[in-house]
Design an enzyme around this catalytic site. Structure first.
Site, PDB file in Angstrom:
ATOM      1  N   HIS A 141      29.509  34.440  41.174  1.00  0.00           N
ATOM      2  CA  HIS A 141      28.578  33.340  41.452  1.00  0.00           C
ATOM      3  C   HIS A 141      27.181  33.840  41.803  1.00  0.00           C
ATOM      4  O   HIS A 141      26.218  33.078  41.738  1.00  0.00           O
ATOM      5  CB  HIS A 141      29.120  32.425  42.559  1.00  0.00           C
ATOM      6  CG  HIS A 141      29.048  32.978  43.940  1.00  0.00           C
ATOM      7  ND1 HIS A 141      30.125  33.539  44.583  1.00  0.00           N
ATOM      8  CD2 HIS A 141      28.027  33.040  44.824  1.00  0.00           C
ATOM      9  CE1 HIS A 141      29.760  33.918  45.798  1.00  0.00           C
ATOM     10  NE2 HIS A 141      28.493  33.630  45.964  1.00  0.00           N
ATOM     11  N   ASP A 171      35.937  35.345  40.795  1.00  0.00           N
ATOM     12  CA  ASP A 171      34.587  35.474  41.361  1.00  0.00           C
ATOM     13  C   ASP A 171      34.158  36.927  41.467  1.00  0.00           C
ATOM     14  O   ASP A 171      33.519  37.334  42.436  1.00  0.00           O
ATOM     15  CB  ASP A 171      34.494  34.785  42.732  1.00  0.00           C
ATOM     16  CG  ASP A 171      33.046  34.523  43.142  1.00  0.00           C
ATOM     17  OD1 ASP A 171      32.181  34.497  42.256  1.00  0.00           O
ATOM     18  OD2 ASP A 171      32.783  34.356  44.353  1.00  0.00           O
ATOM     19  N   GLY A 241      23.661  35.246  51.012  1.00  0.00           N
ATOM     20  CA  GLY A 241      23.046  36.550  50.774  1.00  0.00           C
ATOM     21  C   GLY A 241      24.016  37.684  51.003  1.00  0.00           C
ATOM     22  O   GLY A 241      23.840  38.777  50.470  1.00  0.00           O
ATOM     23  N   ASN A 242      25.071  37.441  51.799  1.00  0.00           N
ATOM     24  CA  ASN A 242      26.129  38.430  51.988  1.00  0.00           C
ATOM     25  C   ASN A 242      27.084  38.468  50.795  1.00  0.00           C
ATOM     26  O   ASN A 242      27.842  39.432  50.634  1.00  0.00           O
ATOM     27  CB  ASN A 242      26.960  38.129  53.239  1.00  0.00           C
ATOM     28  CG  ASN A 242      26.424  38.785  54.491  1.00  0.00           C
ATOM     29  OD1 ASN A 242      26.004  38.100  55.426  1.00  0.00           O
ATOM     30  ND2 ASN A 242      26.414  40.100  54.525  1.00  0.00           N
ATOM     31  N   SER A 243      27.082  37.425  49.987  1.00  0.00           N
ATOM     32  CA  SER A 243      28.020  37.334  48.868  1.00  0.00           C
ATOM     33  C   SER A 243      27.931  38.572  47.981  1.00  0.00           C
ATOM     34  O   SER A 243      26.846  38.985  47.576  1.00  0.00           O
ATOM     35  CB  SER A 243      27.729  36.092  48.029  1.00  0.00           C
ATOM     36  OG  SER A 243      28.057  34.928  48.729  1.00  0.00           O
ATOM     37  N   LEU A 298      51.381  29.727  33.764  1.00  0.00           N
ATOM     38  CA  LEU A 298      52.763  29.264  33.678  1.00  0.00           C
ATOM     39  C   LEU A 298      52.846  27.924  32.960  1.00  0.00           C
ATOM     40  O   LEU A 298      53.865  27.615  32.342  1.00  0.00           O
ATOM     41  CB  LEU A 298      53.359  29.158  35.091  1.00  0.00           C
ATOM     42  CG  LEU A 298      54.830  28.768  35.210  1.00  0.00           C
ATOM     43  CD1 LEU A 298      55.716  29.768  34.443  1.00  0.00           C
ATOM     44  CD2 LEU A 298      55.251  28.720  36.671  1.00  0.00           C
ATOM     45  N   GLY A 299      51.776  27.131  33.041  1.00  0.00           N
ATOM     46  CA  GLY A 299      51.767  25.847  32.346  1.00  0.00           C
ATOM     47  C   GLY A 299      52.394  24.722  33.127  1.00  0.00           C
ATOM     48  O   GLY A 299      53.112  23.890  32.564  1.00  0.00           O
ATOM     49  N   VAL A 300      52.125  24.683  34.442  1.00  0.00           N
ATOM     50  CA  VAL A 300      52.630  23.589  35.269  1.00  0.00           C
ATOM     51  C   VAL A 300      51.516  23.068  36.165  1.00  0.00           C
ATOM     52  O   VAL A 300      50.564  23.782  36.475  1.00  0.00           O
ATOM     53  CB  VAL A 300      53.816  24.029  36.165  1.00  0.00           C
ATOM     54  CG1 VAL A 300      55.015  24.405  35.332  1.00  0.00           C
ATOM     55  CG2 VAL A 300      53.412  25.168  37.102  1.00  0.00           C
TER      56      VAL A 300
END
Length: 495
Positions: A141, A171, A241-243, A298-300
């Site tokens: 991000h 992320d 800013g820490n991200s 998994l498709g659920v």
């Protein structure tokens, strides 16, 4: 007297009060000793008998870690652009919608200026160097929609960075700068981090470069509503800013990438979340090797098992992931999973919250075979499934974009019929669950989780019925939506 003076005066009174209490205790002790001299004679022996040396308690000193690893932590600044839009109902998408003069200026601006403009954006974050030739890890991000990424080192040198790849699901993003013999951070090789251990963050909160904050690990394996990562939760002060900055253990090894905070103000409120470094390493290796990232599926569709469901299904504890929908022809369907099943474990790993399942599946590899322990009709069953590729959804999205390009009107909704259990819980006899909303529908305010009841007054029970009504409509359609206990009409412009 000013407010600050009042606060200082109150503090002084409070301190004096404490001193007064201490003095009173001392006087009482003195009186007791004077009245009973025999106690005084016995006191030294009693004190000697119970005296135990206090253990040495030393708070951690992170200065060595900062000196050694600080130079490998970088400041990242990005520039880009985004297209503004205006929603007539709420001004959604306009950065000045909350300004008291917003409505005044909106009504009197030139028509060509209303929405659709591209405006410059600026952002900042943190990152850390993981190889001497300039490979850097940060958050996806941080560099999203960036047209230019600049990396600044602690020695004040600046480099234009290339985004090798990013993965919004985890992320994690990987950058590369053209430099050699750079300082690097050591990465933790084992997942032995424990709740309660001290950790340290280095980053650039609010652009204040190389800021150091410390705290303890509050929890591990934390699943968040919008994440597919088993986050590390800490009480380390992390702010905008820490991200993308590193989270160190007391050995000076990076154990995570600071990614999110829980906040009602936009600032730190005691809850910070970091991506485990083993997850980030897996993403990094995929990006460097193949240039893309694949996740398993998994498709659920699952939901939380509360006490009511546990009682209904005769479960001893309200744990697991309740399947509300099975993707037709998907891995779960092929494995024999059904709506109403409760998945209790995956490869022996216990599923406590429903959010645990997508985290486990996302971190697996497409094509991997897994064993599922499922609670079905009052007993446990073991099923085996071969996980699919989550990128298949992206291919469907590309197909939809192709249809838009050929002039076909799309509503931008991902729909499925209501399951029987959902009908009983909601009291809705027919309709379609909105699993995803994009394009025109999202812009109009339709949300995932809404139930679509009718289109232009016609009740709908299948995707084909929705498509038929939309194809016959003009520039807009009226959707009747059930949201919680409310039913609302939402107009959606199509052309």
């Amino acid at each position: 007297m000013s407010q600050s003076t009042l606060k200082r005066a109150a503090l002084a009174v409070a301190v004096l009060g404490v001193i007064g209490v201490g003095g009173a205790v001392a006087v009482q002790q003195g009186n007791a000793v004077a009245a009973a001299p025999t106690v005084v004679q016995a006191a030294p022996a009693a004190a000697a008998a119970v005296a135990v040396p206090a253990p040495n308690i030393t708070l951690p000193d992170f200065s060595v870690i900062v000196d050694h690893n600080g130079p490998a932590v970088v400041n990242i600044s990005v520039t880009g652009s985004t297209r503004t839009s205006y929603n007539e109902q709420a001004g959604r998408g306009d950065p000045f919608a909350d300004d008291p003069f917003f409505e005044f200026f909106r009504r009197f601006q030139m028509p060509q200026q209303r929405g659709g403009q591209r405006v410059p954006t600026h952002g900042m974050g943190s990152g850390f160097i993981v190889s001497q030739d300039g490979v850097i890890l940060t958050n996806a991000h941080v560099v999203r929609d960036a047209t230019e990424v600049t990396v600044k080192l602690t020695d004040r040198r600046e480099f234009r960075a290339k985004v090798l790849g990013s993965d919004p699901k985890s992320d994690v993003a990987v950058l590369k700068i053209d430099a050699k013999n750079l300082p690097v951070v050591p990465l933790a090789k084992s997942n032995d981090l424990k709740v309660g251990q001290w950790v340290l963050a280095i980053g650039s909160p609010f652009g204040l470069e190389n800021t150091v904050t410390a705290g303890v690990v509050s929890a591990k394996g934390r699943s968040l509503p919008d994440g597919n990562v088993p986050f590390i939760q800490t009480d380390v002060a992390v702010n905008p800013g820490n991200s993308g900055g590193p989270l160190f253990n007391t050995r000076g090894e990076v154990v995570g990438i600071n990614s999110q905070i829980y906040s009602q103000t936009g600032g730190y409120q005691g809850l910070s979340f970091a991506i485990p470094i083993d997850v980030a390493n897996k993403i990094k290796d995929q990006i460097i090797t193949t240039g893309k990232v694949t996740h398993a599926k998994l498709g659920v569709t699952v939901q939380e098992v509360n006490q009511g469901f546990a009682d209904s299904f005769n479960l001893a504890t309200p744990e697991g992931a309740l399947i509300s929908n099975v993707e037709k022809g998907g891995p779960a369907d092929k494995a024999g999973l059904k709506a109403g099943d409760v998945i209790r474990t995956l490869n022996g790993q216990k599923i406590v919250s429903s959010g645990d399942l997508p985290v486990m599946v996302s971190m697996a590899t497409p094509g991997e075979k897994v064993t599922l322990e499922v609670w079905r009709q009052g007993k446990l069953e073991s099923l085996k499934a071969t996980l699919g590729n989550a990128n298949d959804k992206a291919q469907l999205a590309d197909h939809e974009r192709d249809e838009q390009a050929t002039g076909k009107v799309r509503l931008g909704l991902s729909l499925r019929p209501l399951e029987n259990i959902e009908k009983r819980q909601s009291g809705i006899s027919s309709g379609l669950v909105i699993e995803d909303a994009r394009g025109a529908a999202a812009a109009a305010g339709v949300q995932p989780g809404d139930v679509l009841l009718s289109v232009n007054g016609r009740p709908v029970q299948s995707v084909e019925q929705v498509r038929e009504v939309v194809d016959k409509s003009g520039k807009s359609v009226a959707l009747l939506i059930q949201r919680g206990d409310d039913r609302i009409f939402i107009p959606v412009r199509l052309g």
